[in-house]
Design a protein around this motif. Sequence first.
Motif, mmCIF file in Angstrom:
data_model
loop_
_atom_site.group_PDB
_atom_site.id
_atom_site.type_symbol
_atom_site.label_atom_id
_atom_site.label_comp_id
_atom_site.label_asym_id
_atom_site.label_seq_id
_atom_site.Cartn_x
_atom_site.Cartn_y
_atom_site.Cartn_z
ATOM 1 N N LEU A 1 0.552 6.246 -2.753
ATOM 2 C CA LEU A 1 1.398 5.602 -2.335
ATOM 3 C C LEU A 1 0.797 4.143 -1.908
ATOM 4 O O LEU A 1 1.485 3.214 -2.150
ATOM 5 N N ALA A 2 -0.247 4.142 -1.578
ATOM 6 C CA ALA A 2 -0.834 2.779 -1.313
ATOM 7 C C ALA A 2 -1.177 2.213 -2.386
ATOM 8 O O ALA A 2 -0.821 0.725 -2.700
ATOM 9 N N ALA A 3 -1.440 2.569 -3.309
ATOM 10 C CA ALA A 3 -1.891 2.005 -4.768
ATOM 11 C C ALA A 3 -0.577 1.645 -5.650
ATOM 12 O O ALA A 3 -0.605 0.667 -6.136
ATOM 13 N N TRP A 4 0.466 2.484 -5.192
ATOM 14 C CA TRP A 4 1.596 2.102 -5.808
ATOM 15 C C TRP A 4 2.128 0.864 -5.094
ATOM 16 O O TRP A 4 2.850 -0.076 -5.718
ATOM 17 N N MET A 5 1.970 0.774 -3.918
ATOM 18 C CA MET A 5 2.681 -0.430 -3.323
ATOM 19 C C MET A 5 1.802 -1.479 -3.697
ATOM 20 O O MET A 5 2.286 -2.845 -3.762
ATOM 21 N N LYS A 6 0.428 -1.628 -3.619
ATOM 22 C CA LYS A 6 -0.364 -2.849 -4.044
ATOM 23 C C LYS A 6 -0.033 -3.351 -5.407
ATOM 24 O O LYS A 6 -0.333 -4.295 -5.670
ATOM 25 N N LYS A 7 0.376 -2.396 -6.282
ATOM 26 C CA LYS A 7 0.573 -2.851 -7.709
ATOM 27 C C LYS A 7 1.766 -3.652 -7.694
ATOM 28 O O LYS A 7 2.044 -4.466 -8.408
ATOM 29 N N GLN A 8 2.737 -3.480 -6.615
ATOM 30 C CA GLN A 8 3.893 -4.261 -6.594
ATOM 31 C C GLN A 8 3.908 -5.485 -5.791
ATOM 32 O O GLN A 8 4.793 -5.756 -5.214
ATOM 33 N N LYS A 9 2.675 -5.752 -5.470
ATOM 34 C CA LYS A 9 2.212 -7.148 -4.887
ATOM 35 C C LYS A 9 2.497 -6.888 -3.403
ATOM 36 O O LYS A 9 2.911 -7.775 -2.862
ATOM 37 N N TYR A 10 2.703 -5.918 -2.493
ATOM 38 C CA TYR A 10 3.062 -5.935 -1.306
ATOM 39 C C TYR A 10 1.764 -6.203 -0.598
ATOM 40 O O TYR A 10 0.658 -5.547 -1.033
#
Length: 526
Positions: free
Chosen positions: A98-107
């Motif tokens: 989830l953390a990698a997924w959020m960072k990929k979306q520029k959060y």
Amino acid sequence: MPAEEEDTRKVQTAVSGSPGADHPVYLPMDASAYDRFIREYPAREFYCGTLLGGCGNKLSARKYRDKKCHFAHVVSGRCRRVSTNEASADHLYMGRALAAWMKKQKYKGVQVRYRQRGQGLREMIDIIYTREESPLRHLMRVQLARRSKAEWEHTDATLHGEWGDVQWLFGPDSMLANWQVDRQGHAIRIQCRPSGITRVVEVGVQFPDTPLAWVSLSQCRMTDHGIQAPALELTPAGLARARGAEPSTSMENDPAPVPAPSAGAPVGQPRLPEAPGRVELRPGDRQTPAGLGPAPESGSMPPVPSLDRFRAEDDARATECLVSLLDRLDQAGDDLHLDQLQAVLREISAREKALWHPLSPVLRRHVTVWQAHAATTAARPTLREICAYADSVRWALGAAAARTARPITWMELGVRLDRRLPALHPDDKVSVLVEVDRMTCFDRPLLSALVAARGDRVHPLYAHVLDHLDRPVPVPPMAQPSWEEDVRRHRRLRDLRERRYRIMTQVARPHSEPWRFTADGLCVKG
């Protein structure tokens, strides 16, 4: 270790790197997957992680052909870890994904918390993040443990008062998703499933009247209204069920009605339609199967879709699957084993061959990059080759430490031992040096310290070797002085060995003069 002290606990999960790390490791039970697992983790730095509720001690991976493979504690002792099965590290897999997924979306400011005051491990996961151009901090909570409806509603109200926004995901055992469905019409579910030597995270949308369909996390995206999975669409009012996900109300899948039995037919057997007689057809008539009624008029026939339309729809579906596979590689491709990476690329190639039209240049370049990465990875040495390199390098460095204790470069090692050594991938060089010093005593300097960069400078990989072997890693400004001190320790040890050798040879020399024979045949001293 004595037989009575041998650790018999069967542990399927661990963490890699250090006891407090959040990098989960899953050991498959099948012996056929063991070699692939060890190739993925050549350093074999496995721990009974504290974030798993473990003792923090080191674990070793055990291979068996007559029973399940598992981890075991290297040193016997009391470990109070409660859950040791294959799902015992799912909270770490979920948190990292989830953390990698959020960072990929520029959060921004994405943080993962596994421990909460008053809560135990594996009960919940908190993902904290901020949106672009917004100072408010938001919370995504993954509820894993069971709670009553009253407890959950109280917690939800409290969190909404503390955070800018709160999004809920529900694990397999939380038993709370139904209350969320009653409140907003759907609930986001999350789970892990095994895939080779790892576990992948999947997300599903629970509706009150349709089965739960699971998709990969890469097929979803984060919006201001929550997680948008393929079964949801974004509307002005928020997230709502997508049109394609609505339950079907047509009769297309209903069984055809069974004709009523005739008076002469046996009870319980439907009467079969009678064979039609011979009918002469005139031009323009259409024959229909018996029992289906007259054929519709020519004006009522639906238009037949064109071939180009069928091909365009096929290409759209195949491209969507191909993009999903590329997203999976972008998210976790570097963590996949070579066998898994090659399997995904084979599936991408099959999807590409099924296209009626060529793949777009952007996607073609994307695929080419990953194919080149797989080819490079396939050329890397195996664990057996790494260990063979380590044996040769250990002998060369040991000889250098005993003679001059002078640092040497990878190029010199290549000239002395094997010309392939200087061309190894940096990660493989680290693996070789880790194997070289795996049995080095903690109070002795590493033989790897004698591998230097040109100009007698510390090699950039030396810090990685220290970290893998649980040695203190100096801060970058102190890397050169610390390495020079390790080299001086090697020289002091060499000088100490020389002094001991001289002392031993003097002790072994006789104190009195030896006897000898003269020319006259007499035996005299001196």
